[in-house]
Design a protein around this motif. Sequence first.
Motif, PDB file in Angstrom:
ATOM      1  N   PHE A  93      13.948  58.765   7.498  1.00 14.43           N
ATOM      2  CA  PHE A  93      15.166  58.620   8.302  1.00 14.43           C
ATOM      3  C   PHE A  93      15.748  57.218   8.154  1.00 14.43           C
ATOM      4  CE2 PHE A  93      17.227  57.315  12.246  1.00 14.43           C
ATOM      5  CZ  PHE A  93      18.259  58.238  12.276  1.00 14.43           C
ATOM      6  N   ARG A  94      14.878  56.211   8.133  1.00  8.39           N
ATOM      7  CA  ARG A  94      15.383  54.833   8.008  1.00  8.39           C
ATOM      8  C   ARG A  94      16.098  54.630   6.682  1.00  8.39           C
ATOM      9  NH1 ARG A  94      12.786  51.028  11.826  1.00  8.39           N
ATOM     10  NH2 ARG A  94      13.508  49.323  10.512  1.00  8.39           N
ATOM     11  N   VAL A  95      15.559  55.197   5.595  1.00 10.18           N
ATOM     12  CA  VAL A  95      16.216  55.040   4.291  1.00 10.18           C
ATOM     13  C   VAL A  95      17.548  55.793   4.289  1.00 10.18           C
ATOM     14  CG1 VAL A  95      16.025  55.432   1.813  1.00 10.18           C
ATOM     15  CG2 VAL A  95      13.999  54.763   3.126  1.00 10.18           C
ATOM     16  N   LEU A  96      17.532  56.994   4.847  1.00 11.05           N
ATOM     17  CA  LEU A  96      18.769  57.778   4.914  1.00 11.05           C
ATOM     18  C   LEU A  96      19.867  56.986   5.621  1.00 11.05           C
ATOM     19  CD1 LEU A  96      19.918  60.671   4.321  1.00 11.05           C
ATOM     20  CD2 LEU A  96      19.309  61.242   6.682  1.00 11.05           C
ATOM     21  N   LYS A  97      19.504  56.306   6.699  1.00 13.41           N
ATOM     22  CA  LYS A  97      20.487  55.517   7.455  1.00 13.41           C
ATOM     23  C   LYS A  97      20.986  54.314   6.657  1.00 13.41           C
ATOM     24  CE  LYS A  97      21.416  57.647  11.041  1.00 13.41           C
ATOM     25  NZ  LYS A  97      22.733  57.840  11.643  1.00 13.41           N
ATOM     26  N   LYS A  98      20.089  53.714   5.868  1.00 12.21           N
ATOM     27  CA  LYS A  98      20.515  52.572   5.054  1.00 12.21           C
ATOM     28  C   LYS A  98      21.515  53.029   3.984  1.00 12.21           C
ATOM     29  CE  LYS A  98      17.691  49.352   6.718  1.00 12.21           C
ATOM     30  NZ  LYS A  98      16.551  48.554   6.300  1.00 12.21           N
ATOM     31  N   VAL A  99      21.203  54.151   3.355  1.00 11.90           N
ATOM     32  CA  VAL A  99      22.109  54.681   2.329  1.00 11.90           C
ATOM     33  C   VAL A  99      23.452  55.029   2.975  1.00 11.90           C
ATOM     34  CG1 VAL A  99      22.480  56.620   0.755  1.00 11.90           C
ATOM     35  CG2 VAL A  99      20.245  55.499   0.846  1.00 11.90           C
ATOM     36  N   GLU A 100      23.389  55.686   4.114  1.00 10.19           N
ATOM     37  CA  GLU A 100      24.606  56.057   4.847  1.00 10.19           C
ATOM     38  C   GLU A 100      25.435  54.810   5.157  1.00 10.19           C
ATOM     39  OE1 GLU A 100      24.033  58.730   8.323  1.00 10.19           O
ATOM     40  OE2 GLU A 100      25.368  57.364   9.375  1.00 10.19           O
ATOM     41  N   ARG A 101      24.773  53.740   5.557  1.00 12.63           N
ATOM     42  CA  ARG A 101      25.507  52.534   5.939  1.00 12.63           C
ATOM     43  C   ARG A 101      26.240  51.918   4.754  1.00 12.63           C
ATOM     44  NH1 ARG A 101      22.234  48.173   9.161  1.00 12.63           N
ATOM     45  NH2 ARG A 101      21.533  47.537   7.107  1.00 12.63           N
ATOM     46  N   ILE A 102      25.591  51.909   3.592  1.00  7.98           N
ATOM     47  CA  ILE A 102      26.262  51.357   2.407  1.00  7.98           C
ATOM     48  C   ILE A 102      27.478  52.209   2.049  1.00  7.98           C
ATOM     49  CG2 ILE A 102      26.009  50.966  -0.084  1.00  7.98           C
ATOM     50  CD1 ILE A 102      23.098  50.119   0.491  1.00  7.98           C
ATOM     51  N   VAL A 103      27.297  53.522   2.099  1.00  5.91           N
ATOM     52  CA  VAL A 103      28.429  54.414   1.804  1.00  5.91           C
ATOM     53  C   VAL A 103      29.570  54.142   2.780  1.00  5.91           C
ATOM     54  CG1 VAL A 103      29.180  56.822   1.796  1.00  5.91           C
ATOM     55  CG2 VAL A 103      26.981  56.197   0.765  1.00  5.91           C
ATOM     56  N   ARG A 104      29.234  54.021   4.064  1.00  7.67           N
ATOM     57  CA  ARG A 104      30.257  53.776   5.097  1.00  7.67           C
ATOM     58  C   ARG A 104      30.981  52.448   4.851  1.00  7.67           C
ATOM     59  NH1 ARG A 104      27.451  54.923   9.701  1.00  7.67           N
ATOM     60  NH2 ARG A 104      28.552  56.914   9.799  1.00  7.67           N
ATOM     61  N   GLU A 105      30.198  51.395   4.573  1.00 11.41           N
ATOM     62  CA  GLU A 105      30.822  50.084   4.371  1.00 11.41           C
ATOM     63  C   GLU A 105      31.788  50.098   3.191  1.00 11.41           C
ATOM     64  OE1 GLU A 105      27.174  47.385   6.244  1.00 11.41           O
ATOM     65  OE2 GLU A 105      27.548  47.342   4.078  1.00 11.41           O
ATOM     66  N   GLU A 106      31.414  50.780   2.130  1.00 11.57           N
ATOM     67  CA  GLU A 106      32.292  50.789   0.956  1.00 11.57           C
ATOM     68  C   GLU A 106      33.509  51.690   1.170  1.00 11.57           C
ATOM     69  OE1 GLU A 106      32.241  48.708  -1.469  1.00 11.57           O
ATOM     70  OE2 GLU A 106      30.419  47.743  -0.745  1.00 11.57           O
ATOM     71  N   MET A 107      33.354  52.740   1.935  1.00 12.95           N
ATOM     72  CA  MET A 107      34.531  53.561   2.275  1.00 12.95           C
ATOM     73  C   MET A 107      35.486  52.757   3.152  1.00 12.95           C
ATOM     74  SD  MET A 107      34.719  56.548   0.883  1.00 12.95           S
ATOM     75  CE  MET A 107      33.970  55.852  -0.587  1.00 12.95           C
ATOM     76  N   ASP A 108      34.942  52.082   4.159  1.00 17.36           N
ATOM     77  CA  ASP A 108      35.788  51.266   5.040  1.00 17.36           C
ATOM     78  C   ASP A 108      36.503  50.185   4.239  1.00 17.36           C
ATOM     79  OD1 ASP A 108      34.952  52.792   7.177  1.00 17.36           O
ATOM     80  OD2 ASP A 108      33.510  51.314   7.937  1.00 17.36           O
ATOM     81  N   ARG A 109      35.762  49.536   3.350  1.00 13.40           N
ATOM     82  CA  ARG A 109      36.351  48.475   2.538  1.00 13.40           C
ATOM     83  C   ARG A 109      37.510  49.011   1.681  1.00 13.40           C
ATOM     84  NH1 ARG A 109      33.648  44.023  -0.463  1.00 13.40           N
ATOM     85  NH2 ARG A 109      31.659  44.963   0.073  1.00 13.40           N
ATOM     86  N   ALA A 110      37.365  50.258   1.242  1.00 10.68           N
ATOM     87  CA  ALA A 110      38.405  50.862   0.401  1.00 10.68           C
ATOM     88  C   ALA A 110      39.578  51.393   1.230  1.00 10.68           C
ATOM     89  CB  ALA A 110      37.798  51.993  -0.438  1.00 10.68           C
ATOM     90  N   GLY A 111      39.510  51.209   2.562  1.00 12.49           N
ATOM     91  CA  GLY A 111      40.639  51.601   3.408  1.00 12.49           C
ATOM     92  C   GLY A 111      40.577  53.025   3.925  1.00 12.49           C
ATOM     93  N   ALA A 112      39.505  53.723   3.667  1.00 13.28           N
ATOM     94  CA  ALA A 112      39.371  55.074   4.215  1.00 13.28           C
ATOM     95  C   ALA A 112      38.989  54.969   5.696  1.00 13.28           C
ATOM     96  CB  ALA A 112      38.321  55.865   3.441  1.00 13.28           C
ATOM     97  N   ILE A 113      39.361  55.993   6.469  1.00 11.78           N
ATOM     98  CA  ILE A 113      39.170  55.950   7.918  1.00 11.78           C
ATOM     99  C   ILE A 113      38.207  57.063   8.315  1.00 11.78           C
ATOM    100  CG2 ILE A 113      40.346  56.109  10.144  1.00 11.78           C
ATOM    101  CD1 ILE A 113      42.905  55.232   8.669  1.00 11.78           C
ATOM    102  N   GLU A 114      37.217  56.695   9.121  1.00  6.56           N
ATOM    103  CA  GLU A 114      36.150  57.650   9.404  1.00  6.56           C
ATOM    104  C   GLU A 114      36.487  58.584  10.563  1.00  6.56           C
ATOM    105  OE1 GLU A 114      32.266  55.920   9.684  1.00  6.56           O
ATOM    106  OE2 GLU A 114      31.258  57.862   9.569  1.00  6.56           O
ATOM    107  N   ILE A 115      36.213  59.839  10.359  1.00 11.33           N
ATOM    108  CA  ILE A 115      36.341  60.875  11.393  1.00 11.33           C
ATOM    109  C   ILE A 115      35.047  61.692  11.359  1.00 11.33           C
ATOM    110  CG2 ILE A 115      38.858  60.999  11.140  1.00 11.33           C
ATOM    111  CD1 ILE A 115      38.480  63.623   9.574  1.00 11.33           C
ATOM    112  N   LEU A 116      34.978  62.740  12.154  1.00 12.75           N
ATOM    113  CA  LEU A 116      33.818  63.627  12.087  1.00 12.75           C
ATOM    114  C   LEU A 116      34.277  65.047  12.368  1.00 12.75           C
ATOM    115  CD1 LEU A 116      30.768  63.480  11.540  1.00 12.75           C
ATOM    116  CD2 LEU A 116      30.426  63.352  13.994  1.00 12.75           C
ATOM    117  N   MET A 117      34.018  65.914  11.410  1.00 11.22           N
ATOM    118  CA  MET A 117      34.407  67.312  11.560  1.00 11.22           C
ATOM    119  C   MET A 117      33.166  68.137  11.895  1.00 11.22           C
ATOM    120  SD  MET A 117      37.266  67.594   8.515  1.00 11.22           S
ATOM    121  CE  MET A 117      36.558  66.468   7.305  1.00 11.22           C
TER     122      MET A 117
END
Lengths: 429, 429
Positions: B47-71
Amino acid sequence: MRLTRYFLPVLKEAPAEAEIVSHRLMLRAGMIQQLAAGIYNWLPLGFRVLKKVERIVREEMDRAGAIEILMPTIQPADLWIESGRWDAYGPEMLRVLDRHERRMLYGPTNEENVTDIFRRHVKSYRQLPLNLYQIQWKFRDEIRPRFGVMRGREFLMKDAYSFDLDAEGARRSYDTMFVAYLRTFRRMGLTAIPMQAESGPIGGTMSHEFQILAKTGESHVFYDQAFEEIDFSAAELDIEKLKSLYAATDDKHDPARCPVPPERLRTGRGIEVGHIFYFGTKYSKPMRATVTGPDDREIEVEMGSYGIGVSRLVGAIIEAHHDEHGIVWPESVAPFRVGLVNLRPDDPSCTAMAEELYARLCNAGVEVLYDDRDERAGVKFATMDLIGLPFQITVGPRGVKEGKVELKERKSGARTDLDPEALLARLLA
Amino acid sequence: MRLTRYFLPVLKEAPAEAEIVSHRLMLRAGMIQQLAAGIYNWLPLGFRVLKKVERIVREEMDRAGAIEILMPTIQPADLWIESGRWDAYGPEMLRVLDRHERRMLYGPTNEENVTDIFRRHVKSYRQLPLNLYQIQWKFRDEIRPRFGVMRGREFLMKDAYSFDLDAEGARRSYDTMFVAYLRTFRRMGLTAIPMQAESGPIGGTMSHEFQILAKTGESHVFYDQAFEEIDFSAAELDIEKLKSLYAATDDKHDPARCPVPPERLRTGRGIEVGHIFYFGTKYSKPMRATVTGPDDREIEVEMGSYGIGVSRLVGAIIEAHHDEHGIVWPESVAPFRVGLVNLRPDDPSCTAMAEELYARLCNAGVEVLYDDRDERAGVKFATMDLIGLPFQITVGPRGVKEGKVELKERKSGARTDLDPEALLARLLA
């Protein structure tokens, strides 16, 4: 975040389907959008609040020594047949057949799965106590979903499961969660009253619901007025006293047997935001979750489970924190801490000031929503009040001429004109 | 985290069902546990690794200007009927009937839902470009799930959706994601080769898969050896050059038409970790997602979608980073940065030293897994190598007598004896 690059679809009017204030405000503030009955999309602003609530829940679980895992949403029927709940759980369980015609379900709760994890890996009493938790989506196919995210079908829930060698240890685990829950809700600006409750389909012999008092609550609740005198923000709470005070939901309350004299009995409506259960060996016995004890005997472990409605809390917080203009977020869960309004994006001096404040606040790690839209002042103020960020900064031509901007505290409405350095000092204090 | 209070069920032998190294190591390191075919519990370390991977993906999406939602995971059939995919999507779609016999499904992807969000709220070209993303569980009912989390049925995926006014804008959005993907994988210690690919059930005219080279890859891939000369960690990547280089999976590769001379054509096996699509108006046309353009004309928006397999990446990273003793985590995704081994918990001087180091590292914000168990040294070392934390500190009686502890770098195996201050200086540098 610049509003011109954000996605904040605020609505002037709340859709007619919204019966309660939190649902109306979440729709109007562009936090959620209904996809199907009781199933919601979390739009950017709502998603940020959901994550803040989730983080507080996680921090308090970690502090209490629980260990985070993640269980899948789709589970095989086998474990539920083993526990006896495949038949016992009613139509609220969403049952699915996969392509090979195997019986599956969307987890409404996870006692079976976590007991299976436990029995496969834990063999000795020396590995106890253990508390495993997750924050994961659940599905309960409510017959009449309503109140927005307060009674949805797909909802985010924190569920924790404790494993102990004996009843005394289980009671300690229960009490640890009891205190963690009061802390958790307190950090979100909520006072939750723990109430004796029925165990329902989870089962067990001891159970407390944590209820937020609110007019729109779904349960009728009864409680000793002594609760109103307790300082829930105190560092140390007297848990024995709290558990001894009378408080009960209507399914448990019996006027004939109520120990509280009528003049001290309060009544109201409550929103359930948490529910904890001690159920002993209800699952460990049929599923044979045992450990070897100090004397080499096989012992069925004593279990409890502990739920918090994470997505529901977003609605509950709004029920407790709003006024006639909109939401009034407690700082701990606000989607942004500061709203920055540039009244005149067409005025270079206003824009220079707003841009500078935006850059400096962002660099200092403050979450800012910057309204850089070409819109009327009234629209901008109404939007800020509706979405309820704790602080609003207004940059307008008159103030800028005097080197001032306005700081408004959303909760009190208090406004102060400050020069930018004083403003930053105050927000970064 | 103290290992005596953690839940780390390492296995001596990998279960026979595990065919590939990442699956074997994830099971042995107590990261996951199978619940049903292609459905996994994430245990604490995983679970800890999954969260780390998720965080990197999130940071790079945010940096690219994408906006997070949840469906939501469960969706009504309506939108899929509207797009034509309710019938077109095969048996991989998990279909469900709710208690009112309404047709629902567990989202395998979300073009329909996000297009519906868009059309309800976005009316003007001035609100474009827009890129909405989420990190949410998906379900695809694979006929033969295998390779652990690499080809599961329930899996965590980041899916982003771009909306633009015209093809040129859509191409820019596509390129922005293209670069964000290379950055994302690079931060996890992976080199992903972008390959021309078929669009499959998503549809569209342009598509790239991002493939990690690995012997256990499921696709046969062909690529220009020039890829091996590119510095993927460079600040600026020449995207036009990257897109012009030949690379293709076998379903797209045609030897007769391959532009790369045989001596420069490399071949191998790849693991798909990302897939991006430009599909124009495939969804906006049938679902009538339009905006008013500058000339007041209604314009169907140009869309793309962009997926990253977040849970799959955990396996892919292990495929790329392991040795004969176990996993060798890149620091960015390691579940803990440091493993601290107390060789002799029964020796007061060892324990005093280990406790002091543990407290000081924790206070400095370092994530430490502290092996305070009463176990043989060999077991402790084997566990640390298996779970692959970047740094191992060993506290033993001989070293402590001389005021030294040992620091081992997992990747190189290099060991250094250091006094505690030098050790802390090195780890906190």
